[in-house]
Design a protein around this motif. Structure first.
Motif, PDB file in Angstrom:
ATOM      1  N   ALA A  54       0.839  -1.204   0.000  1.00 33.23           N
ATOM      2  CA  ALA A  54       0.000   0.000   0.000  1.00 33.23           C
ATOM      3  C   ALA A  54       0.870   1.249   0.000  1.00 33.23           C
ATOM      4  N   LEU A  55       1.955   1.227   0.775  1.00 29.44           N
ATOM      5  CA  LEU A  55       2.864   2.368   0.818  1.00 29.44           C
ATOM      6  C   LEU A  55       3.513   2.592  -0.547  1.00 29.44           C
ATOM      7  N   ALA A  56       3.948   1.520  -1.173  1.00 33.70           N
ATOM      8  CA  ALA A  56       4.626   1.631  -2.465  1.00 33.70           C
ATOM      9  C   ALA A  56       3.696   2.147  -3.559  1.00 33.70           C
ATOM     10  N   ARG A  57       2.403   1.851  -3.451  1.00 34.19           N
ATOM     11  CA  ARG A  57       1.444   2.213  -4.490  1.00 34.19           C
ATOM     12  C   ARG A  57       0.826   3.593  -4.310  1.00 34.19           C
ATOM     13  N   LEU A  58       1.107   4.236  -3.198  1.00 31.49           N
ATOM     14  CA  LEU A  58       0.541   5.569  -2.994  1.00 31.49           C
ATOM     15  C   LEU A  58       1.076   6.539  -4.043  1.00 31.49           C
ATOM     16  N   PRO A  59       0.246   7.506  -4.460  1.00 37.57           N
ATOM     17  CA  PRO A  59       0.771   8.588  -5.293  1.00 37.57           C
ATOM     18  C   PRO A  59       1.950   9.250  -4.591  1.00 37.57           C
ATOM     19  N   GLU A  60       2.937   9.654  -5.357  1.00 34.78           N
ATOM     20  CA  GLU A  60       4.187  10.150  -4.781  1.00 34.78           C
ATOM     21  C   GLU A  60       3.965  11.293  -3.794  1.00 34.78           C
ATOM     22  N   LYS A  61       3.058  12.203  -4.118  1.00 35.51           N
ATOM     23  CA  LYS A  61       2.840  13.343  -3.227  1.00 35.51           C
ATOM     24  C   LYS A  61       2.308  12.896  -1.872  1.00 35.51           C
ATOM     25  N   GLN A  62       1.374  11.937  -1.873  1.00 33.05           N
ATOM     26  CA  GLN A  62       0.827  11.427  -0.620  1.00 33.05           C
ATOM     27  C   GLN A  62       1.895  10.666   0.162  1.00 33.05           C
ATOM     28  N   ARG A  63       2.679   9.848  -0.547  1.00 32.18           N
ATOM     29  CA  ARG A  63       3.711   9.069   0.131  1.00 32.18           C
ATOM     30  C   ARG A  63       4.762   9.981   0.760  1.00 32.18           C
ATOM     31  N   THR A  64       5.135  11.024   0.042  1.00 30.16           N
ATOM     32  CA  THR A  64       6.127  11.966   0.562  1.00 30.16           C
ATOM     33  C   THR A  64       5.604  12.685   1.799  1.00 30.16           C
ATOM     34  N   ALA A  65       4.346  13.133   1.742  1.00 32.36           N
ATOM     35  CA  ALA A  65       3.748  13.846   2.878  1.00 32.36           C
ATOM     36  C   ALA A  65       3.621  12.932   4.090  1.00 32.36           C
ATOM     37  N   LEU A  66       3.167  11.705   3.865  1.00 30.12           N
ATOM     38  CA  LEU A  66       2.981  10.758   4.961  1.00 30.12           C
ATOM     39  C   LEU A  66       4.324  10.408   5.597  1.00 30.12           C
ATOM     40  N   THR A  67       5.333  10.230   4.763  1.00 32.81           N
ATOM     41  CA  THR A  67       6.667   9.910   5.267  1.00 32.81           C
ATOM     42  C   THR A  67       7.255  11.069   6.059  1.00 32.81           C
ATOM     43  N   ALA A  68       7.072  12.289   5.559  1.00 29.77           N
ATOM     44  CA  ALA A  68       7.582  13.465   6.270  1.00 29.77           C
ATOM     45  C   ALA A  68       6.898  13.616   7.628  1.00 29.77           C
ATOM     46  N   ALA A  69       5.582  13.405   7.656  1.00 37.47           N
ATOM     47  CA  ALA A  69       4.852  13.500   8.927  1.00 37.47           C
ATOM     48  C   ALA A  69       5.352  12.445   9.909  1.00 37.47           C
ATOM     49  N   ALA A  70       5.544  11.222   9.423  1.00 36.33           N
ATOM     50  CA  ALA A  70       6.018  10.136  10.288  1.00 36.33           C
ATOM     51  C   ALA A  70       7.387  10.460  10.872  1.00 36.33           C
ATOM     52  N   GLU A  71       8.260  11.015  10.064  1.00 35.86           N
ATOM     53  CA  GLU A  71       9.605  11.343  10.535  1.00 35.86           C
ATOM     54  C   GLU A  71       9.572  12.428  11.604  1.00 35.86           C
ATOM     55  N   ARG A  72       8.703  13.418  11.412  1.00 32.34           N
ATOM     56  CA  ARG A  72       8.626  14.499  12.399  1.00 32.34           C
ATOM     57  C   ARG A  72       8.009  13.997  13.706  1.00 32.34           C
ATOM     58  N   ILE A  73       6.994  13.166  13.608  1.00 27.17           N
ATOM     59  CA  ILE A  73       6.358  12.612  14.811  1.00 27.17           C
ATOM     60  C   ILE A  73       7.350  11.724  15.561  1.00 27.17           C
TER      61      ILE A  73
END
Length: 450
Positions: free
Chosen positions: A79-98
């Motif tokens: 599911a992570l690999a198939r996300l649109p790049e913009k969503q995956r980038t945003a989700l990853t950035a949020a996870a890193e900050r949290i």
């Protein structure tokens, strides 16, 4: 126009009006309670068989075994690999900050030894241990919140929780890819496509397929909340949350449109949400009221927003910012925005709030998603005695006590005196027996590795 309440502290009846505004009874629905009680008992007794039946009834998914309700181990990563790049980038950035924020929170084990006198060698301290297994409830279907997955799962992982079990309903098989992607980023171990009170029961009691957990966290509907309330004590829970709240204190310099949208951001959650703005500037309050009316028609959830604003919202005129802070402490809001030019100067005036947002550029929505601090916050005034979800909620603390022979003699006299005073002779004699030990004849184990 929006019929939002206008209050002023100069009015004689202000105290009564603010009490009425804040009053919220989280009355338990008898029908919900009865349904939840029956489901909990059924799952506790029949385990997987009950889960299969409830999943077919409520989520319209038919399976032959409960094992079919668990996702394949690689489905989250896919599911992570198939996300649109913009969503995956945003989700990853949020996870890193949290993750970065919560890495600064862990509580460490500690101890000290007394070095002088008869208590020399006595060790006192605290051993901090992570929970072994935690259950994460995630709403499914249309109401899907990947941000909640990150906010609940990442602190658990940082705390050292060994296994994280996620349950998420998938009505008619509808799976939210961002929720699964968030689970992959947060380090969730296993995912079961179950929801409702039956999912809470499975986590609390365990079934043949779903393992019993030590604590259940995560938001849900009235049935989930009622189930969590009932299983508390068998397992831990995060909190019993009420409707969302935002309180804004403004000096009149922030954009009225910004503040209107900030009020909308919580009002759109629920008709019972509470959006309040406080300012000593009457003209500014008028400007925000105009912005609310002008911007509301553009909101997709405008009916919900209107209901929240008119039912539990308010614009409050105060004499000065000091009075505004006193009212904020009375309310103890979930979210407190200090939309002030010198917000940090007023921070010392604030005692009670779940999260404090400093300055006009700090919108509450940033805290909901990606600033870093947790968005699981105390509501309904409980910020007076509760804190945001954090690493500490996934750890437990054990006291450490070690005394030497001489220490047992010195402390034993105190303990025996107090025990006899309470009429507990066995307690007293237990301490007195150690007083008969003349020397430190017993070897004390090292506690260097806590």
């Amino acid at each position: 126009m929006i019929a939002i309440k206008r209050l002023t502290t100069a009015d004689a009846d202000f105290a009564a009006r603010i009490e009425t505004l804040l009053a919220f009874e989280s009355a338990q629905d008898d029908a919900v309670e009865a349904t939840v009680t029956a489901i909990l008992a059924d799952v506790r007794q029949r385990g997987d068989a009950a889960l299969i039946e409830y999943t077919a009834r409520f989520d319209r998914i038919a399976v032959h075994s409960a094992g079919e309700l668990e996702l394949a181990p690689d489905e989250m990563q896919q599911a992570l690999a198939r996300l649109p790049e913009k969503q995956r980038t945003a989700l990853t950035a949020a996870a890193e900050r949290i993750r970065s924020y919560h890495l600064r929170q862990p509580l460490q084990s500690w101890h000290y030894e007394e070095e002088e006198g008869p208590l020399r060698g006595t060790l006192l301290g605290q051993k901090v241990t992570p929970l072994e297994r935690v259950g994460l409830y995630v709403p499914g279907g249309k109401a899907s919140y990947p941000s909640s997955v990150l906010m609940n799962a990442i602190p658990a992982r940082v705390a050292g929780v060994e296994e994280l079990i996620m349950v998420v309903p998938t009505p008619a098989g509808e799976r939210n890819p961002m929720v699964l992607a968030a689970a992959a980023l947060a380090g969730v171990d296993r995912v079961f496509t179950i929801g409702g009170a039956q999912a809470v029961a499975a986590l609390a009691y365990g079934t043949q397929t779903v393992p019993k957990v030590d604590k259940i966290v995560g938001p849900g509907n009235a049935y989930v909340a009622a189930a969590k309330r009932r299983v508390f004590g068998i397992v831990g829970i995060d909190m019993l949350a009420g409707p969302s709240e935002i309180l804004i204190i403004s000096d009149g310099l922030a954009s009225p449109d910004w503040l209107a949208m900030d009020l909308f951001s919580q009002a759109e959650h629920d008709e019972l949400a509470q959006p309040i703005l406080i300012s000593p500037n009457a003209e500014h309050l008028d400007q925000v009221a105009e912005a609310l009316a002008r911007l509301l028609p553009s909101m997709p959830r405008r009916q919900i927003i209107r209901s929240a604003l008119e039912n539990r919202g308010a614009l409050i005129l105060v004499r000065d910012l000091a009075e505004a802070c006193r009212i904020a402490n009375r309310i103890a809001p979930e979210h407190l925005e200090l939309a002030l030019a010198n917000a940090e100067d007023w921070l010392t005036h604030i005692r009670h709030a779940g999260a404090i947002f400093l300055g006009p550029f700090t919108s509450e929505s940033l805290g909901d998603y990606c600033a870093g601090p947790n968005h699981v916050l105390p509501t309904s005034g409980s910020a007076r005695f509760s804190s945001p979800l954090g690493v500490y909620d996934f750890q437990k603390r054990s006291s450490l006590i070690r005394v030497s022979g001489s220490g047992a003699h010195a402390l034993g006299e105190i303990a025996a005196t107090l025990a006899y005073g309470e009429g507990l002779a066995a307690h007293a004699r237990s301490a007195e027996y150690r007083q008969q030990q003349d020397q430190d004849q017993l070897t004390c184990a090292s506690v260097d590795q806590l």
